[in-house]
Design a protein around this motif. Structure first.
Motif, PDB file in Angstrom:
ATOM      1  N   THR A   1      43.253  45.386  59.792  1.00  0.00           N
ATOM      2  CA  THR A   1      44.019  44.445  58.979  1.00  0.00           C
ATOM      3  C   THR A   1      43.589  44.639  57.537  1.00  0.00           C
ATOM      4  OG1 THR A   1      44.689  42.134  58.713  1.00  0.00           O
ATOM      5  CG2 THR A   1      42.348  42.555  59.131  1.00  0.00           C
ATOM      6  N   TYR A   2      44.229  43.893  56.636  1.00  0.00           N
ATOM      7  CA  TYR A   2      43.816  43.879  55.233  1.00  0.00           C
ATOM      8  C   TYR A   2      43.046  42.591  54.971  1.00  0.00           C
ATOM      9  CZ  TYR A   2      46.754  47.907  54.260  1.00  0.00           C
ATOM     10  OH  TYR A   2      47.299  49.153  54.259  1.00  0.00           O
ATOM     11  N   LEU A   3      41.972  42.695  54.198  1.00  0.00           N
ATOM     12  CA  LEU A   3      41.108  41.555  53.914  1.00  0.00           C
ATOM     13  C   LEU A   3      41.133  41.240  52.419  1.00  0.00           C
ATOM     14  CD1 LEU A   3      38.072  42.744  56.062  1.00  0.00           C
ATOM     15  CD2 LEU A   3      39.734  40.967  56.675  1.00  0.00           C
ATOM     16  N   PRO A   4      40.974  39.962  52.065  1.00  0.00           N
ATOM     17  CA  PRO A   4      40.940  39.602  50.642  1.00  0.00           C
ATOM     18  C   PRO A   4      39.772  40.289  49.933  1.00  0.00           C
ATOM     19  CG  PRO A   4      41.197  37.649  52.015  1.00  0.00           C
ATOM     20  CD  PRO A   4      40.867  38.778  52.936  1.00  0.00           C
ATOM     21  N   LEU A   5      40.038  40.808  48.749  1.00  0.00           N
ATOM     22  CA  LEU A   5      38.974  41.413  47.955  1.00  0.00           C
ATOM     23  C   LEU A   5      38.515  40.380  46.920  1.00  0.00           C
ATOM     24  CD1 LEU A   5      37.429  44.151  47.524  1.00  0.00           C
ATOM     25  CD2 LEU A   5      38.986  44.561  45.616  1.00  0.00           C
ATOM     26  N   ASP A   6      37.557  39.541  47.316  1.00  0.00           N
ATOM     27  CA  ASP A   6      37.016  38.569  46.381  1.00  0.00           C
ATOM     28  C   ASP A   6      35.801  39.171  45.682  1.00  0.00           C
ATOM     29  OD1 ASP A   6      35.676  36.597  49.179  1.00  0.00           O
ATOM     30  OD2 ASP A   6      35.073  38.552  48.362  1.00  0.00           O
TER      31      ASP A   6
ATOM     32  N   LYS B   1      47.461  50.761  36.982  1.00  0.00           N
ATOM     33  CA  LYS B   1      46.559  51.824  37.436  1.00  0.00           C
ATOM     34  C   LYS B   1      45.199  51.699  36.761  1.00  0.00           C
ATOM     35  CE  LYS B   1      46.297  56.910  37.668  1.00  0.00           C
ATOM     36  NZ  LYS B   1      46.172  57.100  39.118  1.00  0.00           N
ATOM     37  N   ARG B   2      45.215  51.336  35.482  1.00  0.00           N
ATOM     38  CA  ARG B   2      43.961  51.220  34.754  1.00  0.00           C
ATOM     39  C   ARG B   2      43.111  50.059  35.278  1.00  0.00           C
ATOM     40  NH1 ARG B   2      45.985  50.633  30.062  1.00  0.00           N
ATOM     41  NH2 ARG B   2      45.537  48.459  29.683  1.00  0.00           N
ATOM     42  N   GLN B   3      43.764  48.947  35.626  1.00  0.00           N
ATOM     43  CA  GLN B   3      43.029  47.773  36.125  1.00  0.00           C
ATOM     44  C   GLN B   3      42.637  47.932  37.592  1.00  0.00           C
ATOM     45  OE1 GLN B   3      45.744  44.542  35.346  1.00  0.00           O
ATOM     46  NE2 GLN B   3      45.157  44.390  33.189  1.00  0.00           N
ATOM     47  N   HIS B   4      43.375  48.716  38.318  1.00  0.00           N
ATOM     48  CA  HIS B   4      43.245  48.976  39.752  1.00  0.00           C
ATOM     49  C   HIS B   4      42.836  47.715  40.518  1.00  0.00           C
ATOM     50  CE1 HIS B   4      38.870  49.627  39.031  1.00  0.00           C
ATOM     51  NE2 HIS B   4      39.233  50.401  38.017  1.00  0.00           N
ATOM     52  N   PHE B   5      41.683  47.704  41.191  1.00  0.00           N
ATOM     53  CA  PHE B   5      41.296  46.548  42.018  1.00  0.00           C
ATOM     54  C   PHE B   5      40.056  45.848  41.456  1.00  0.00           C
ATOM     55  CE2 PHE B   5      39.669  50.533  43.762  1.00  0.00           C
ATOM     56  CZ  PHE B   5      38.300  50.316  43.763  1.00  0.00           C
ATOM     57  N   ASN B   6      39.815  45.988  40.164  1.00  0.00           N
ATOM     58  CA  ASN B   6      38.578  45.472  39.576  1.00  0.00           C
ATOM     59  C   ASN B   6      38.651  43.959  39.362  1.00  0.00           C
ATOM     60  OD1 ASN B   6      36.270  44.897  38.012  1.00  0.00           O
ATOM     61  ND2 ASN B   6      36.232  47.006  37.239  1.00  0.00           N
TER      62      ASN B   6
ATOM     63  N   ASP C   1      41.406  36.979  38.135  1.00  0.00           N
ATOM     64  CA  ASP C   1      42.634  36.296  38.563  1.00  0.00           C
ATOM     65  C   ASP C   1      43.526  37.174  39.428  1.00  0.00           C
ATOM     66  OD1 ASP C   1      42.942  34.601  35.355  1.00  0.00           O
ATOM     67  OD2 ASP C   1      41.933  33.955  37.215  1.00  0.00           O
ATOM     68  N   MET C   2      43.178  38.445  39.566  1.00  0.00           N
ATOM     69  CA  MET C   2      43.990  39.331  40.396  1.00  0.00           C
ATOM     70  C   MET C   2      43.899  38.927  41.863  1.00  0.00           C
ATOM     71  SD  MET C   2      43.796  43.256  39.012  1.00  0.00           S
ATOM     72  CE  MET C   2      42.168  43.560  39.627  1.00  0.00           C
ATOM     73  N   VAL C   3      45.024  39.058  42.561  1.00  0.00           N
ATOM     74  CA  VAL C   3      45.054  38.818  44.009  1.00  0.00           C
ATOM     75  C   VAL C   3      45.123  40.181  44.684  1.00  0.00           C
ATOM     76  CG1 VAL C   3      46.289  37.748  45.927  1.00  0.00           C
ATOM     77  CG2 VAL C   3      46.214  36.608  43.684  1.00  0.00           C
ATOM     78  N   VAL C   4      44.020  40.578  45.338  1.00  0.00           N
ATOM     79  CA  VAL C   4      43.919  41.923  45.903  1.00  0.00           C
ATOM     80  C   VAL C   4      43.464  41.835  47.362  1.00  0.00           C
ATOM     81  CG1 VAL C   4      42.776  44.178  45.723  1.00  0.00           C
ATOM     82  CG2 VAL C   4      43.355  42.906  43.641  1.00  0.00           C
ATOM     83  N   PHE C   5      44.059  42.694  48.191  1.00  0.00           N
ATOM     84  CA  PHE C   5      43.641  42.857  49.587  1.00  0.00           C
ATOM     85  C   PHE C   5      43.226  44.308  49.774  1.00  0.00           C
ATOM     86  CE2 PHE C   5      46.406  39.241  49.528  1.00  0.00           C
ATOM     87  CZ  PHE C   5      45.893  38.359  50.473  1.00  0.00           C
ATOM     88  N   HIS C   6      42.270  44.552  50.671  1.00  0.00           N
ATOM     89  CA  HIS C   6      41.834  45.928  50.881  1.00  0.00           C
ATOM     90  C   HIS C   6      41.566  46.185  52.362  1.00  0.00           C
ATOM     91  CE1 HIS C   6      37.206  45.428  51.125  1.00  0.00           C
ATOM     92  NE2 HIS C   6      37.742  44.259  51.295  1.00  0.00           N
TER      93      HIS C   6
END
Length: 618
Positions: free
Chosen positions: A589-594, A566-571, A577-582
């Protein structure tokens, strides 16, 4: 303090009924002396052998208390507090029942506690001696100078075939010393409201809180569990939880003892080995919390592939005797699978906690998505103004229509001086937070549904797991229930994430099954289908997905540590190195959050003056 009639009667009329007297009586009955009580590393320990070893521990505790009294380190009318910091083992069993015979208190220290947390727990409990094993000694030694009441001579090593590292004594050596072997007379009476074992909360937030479990409370919980299960001489349990967890005692070892059954004990539970153990040892019963059940199912599905093959290999196996399980935290989906895969009778899913102030259990015929029938009139659902919530109203699909009005904190009208739980161990501050305005506050969210004239309790997560989106509160548990059903998902965690406008967005971290990949379009389409036909509230739709290789979990109890997530969320700026889609409003659809996409999100936060939310605590 007001006169408590229940305590008076139990202590004065049934004062002879304590865990030590019950265990001594049952273990030495003619019809069970030679029966196995438990199996550890292929060795059987009969009821009589367990009693004999526990009696040696009792002598050791009596000797050690007298030694500390003579040295002026404790008073004669005080309890000896025995810190136990080790994995499951026969010595843990012997120490527990030895303490029961002598009126000593076992301080069951979570082996995941490290550093300052370990020393704080020991100091608050004022332990007089420590029993650990080879695996725990290094951490104990590292923090020994910060543990106030004991020194190196007060630390004893269990297991290891009687050998101890230089400078320490093994338990087998300690039990064999002439002073201990001469034997001691057991106390004529042990207060059945004295603390027998202190169980600690996981400590994922703040200092762990000790829950004192008295002889009366332990016997009561065990008796209720046995009355549901009717375990007998032919039954064999499998203890899935570490013995510093209340589940191992309340619904594991002690109901088995009452029924004269036996159990398989492992140093650490292995979900992948459970099925083999169940067939090998003729296991009929399992105590559990949610994650072990899930892992057992994952292991079976990985090994056999299809449900048809699992049923052929396991449910129809000639050695399969598994009939019943009892615990909490397993989803309805997992419980249904467990019953099918093993051809079981029933899974008794309960709602409760170590405090044990509020309990319900799903009995045969109860709605499987509930946590059982609510029969105690003192249990109520309170909103954030401490007002009773109305019952839940559902549509024809069973979806809750009045979530905001019906969901609140599960509470019980009771005075603090009650026979089940009257506060945390030597922690008045934490106790006062639990008992307020005549109610015990569980810290859990729930609601009540009236079905066929009967009230059923439904669990909706923890009060600190609420997500607030678009001005409405809902539990992360609601989101999680759908995520665990998503194809390809092994484990999931749901939590609130920063929102550029107000309140929070919904974020979900996923651990995928072996060989699975996250397909953003398939995920979106599946979730939209749940909204159309599965009863999912559109507000529960995740705005962000994070894909993790594996979750960080609490030691042995296997609870996902979501606070860090929760603290790191989508930052992805701070954690590239986090793999996040938003998904933004209007996206199909969901898109990569680069990094580039994150900069666009960041601009929206800056526009609203909320950029600081992206970096709080990082």
């Amino acid at each position: 303090m007001a006169f408590n009639r229940e305590k008076f009667l139990l202590n004065n009329v049934l004062g002879f009924v304590n865990m030590g007297s019950v265990f001594s009586f049952l273990s030495r009955k003619k019809n069970r002396r030679g029966l196995p009580f438990f199996i550890f590393n292929e060795k059987e320990y009969t009821y009589q052998e367990t009693y004999d070893q526990a009696r040696k521990y009792a002598d050791f505790f009596l000797y050690y208390k007298q030694k500390r009294v003579d040295a002026g380190k404790m008073k004669a009318d005080e309890q000896l507090a025995v810190g136990v910091y080790m994995d499951n083992s026969p010595d843990y069993v012997f120490a527990f029942f030895g303490a029961a015979m002598t009126g000593s208190a076992i301080i069951a220290i979570n082996t995941g506690f490290r550093g300052e947390t370990l020393s704080r727990v020991c100091n608050r409990a004022e332990i007089g001696l420590m029993i650990t094993d080879a695996g725990g000694l290094e951490e104990v030694e590292r923090n020994l100078s910060d543990i106030e009441a004991i020194g190196k001579d007060d630390v004893f090593i269990a297991g290891g075939e009687g050998k101890a590292p230089e400078g320490y004594k093994s338990m087998s050596e300690a039990l064999a010393t002439p002073e201990v072997k001469k034997g001691y007379a057991l106390p004529k009476k042990v207060d059945n409201f004295a603390v027998l074992i202190v169980i600690y909360t996981s400590g994922t937030t703040g200092e762990p809180k000790g829950v004192p479990c008295t002889h009366a409370k332990l016997l009561g919980a065990a008796g209720l569990t046995w009355s549901r299960l009717r375990l007998g001489f032919d039954d064999r349990g499998h203890i899935s939880m570490p013995m510093f967890h209340s589940n191992a005692w309340f619904i594991g070892i002690l109901p088995i003892m009452i029924g004269g059954a036996s159990f398989v004990l492992k140093t650490k539970f292995s979900a992948s080995a459970f099925t083999e153990d169940a067939l090998k040892y003729g296991v009929t019963y399992l105590n559990y919390v949610g994650q072990p059940i899930h892992y057992i199912l994952v292991a079976l599905e990985k090994k056999y592939g299809s449900e048809e093959e699992i049923i052929k290999a396991v449910a129809n196996h000639p050695n399969n005797r598994f009939r019943v399980a009892h615990g909490n935290g397993a989803t309805a989906v997992d419980r249904k699978k467990l019953i099918r895969y093993f051809n079981m009778d029933h899974v008794y899913e309960l709602y409760g906690s170590t405090e044990a102030a509020i309990n319900t259990v799903i009995m045969p015929g109860d709605p499987i998505d509930s946590v059982g029938r609510l029969t105690n009139k003192n249990v109520v659902i309170l909103n954030d103004r401490d007002e009773p919530c109305p019952p839940g109203e559902c549509d024809e699909k069973g979806c809750l229509l009045n979530y905001d009005e019906a969901v609140g904190e599960i509470c019980k009208k009771t005075r603090q001086d009650n026979i089940i739980f009257d506060g945390y161990f030597k922690n008045d501050e934490a106790s006062n937070k639990k008992f307020r305005d005549g109610y015990f506050h569980s810290g859990d969210l729930g609601h009540v549904r009236v079905i066929n004239g009967k009230k059923y309790l439904y669990f909706d997560g923890r009060t600190d797991d609420w997500i607030r989106k678009d001005g409405e509160n809902f539990s992360a548990e609601n989101v999680l229930n759908y995520m665990l059903d998503m194809p390809g998902v092994d484990l999931a965690a749901a939590y609130g994430a920063p929102c550029e406008v107000a309140d929070e967005k919904v974020m979900v971290a996923l651990q995928l099954g072996e060989g699975q990949t996250f397909d953003p379009q398939k995920a979106y389409d599946w979730l939209m289908e749940q909204q159309s036909n599965g009863g999912m509230d559109p507000k529960w739709m995740p705005d962000y997905f994070r894909i993790v290789d594996s979750f960080e979990m609490t030691h042995q109890t296997l609870k996902i540590l979501s606070k860090k997530l929760k603290r790191q969320h989508f930052n992805v700026d701070k954690f590239p190195d986090m793999v996040v889609f938003h998904r933004r409003r209007g996206d199909a659809t969901y898109l990569p959050l680069d990094s580039k996409a994150f900069e666009e999100v960041k601009k929206e936060f800056e526009k609203m003056g909320r950029e600081n939310l992206l970096y709080v605590g990082l």
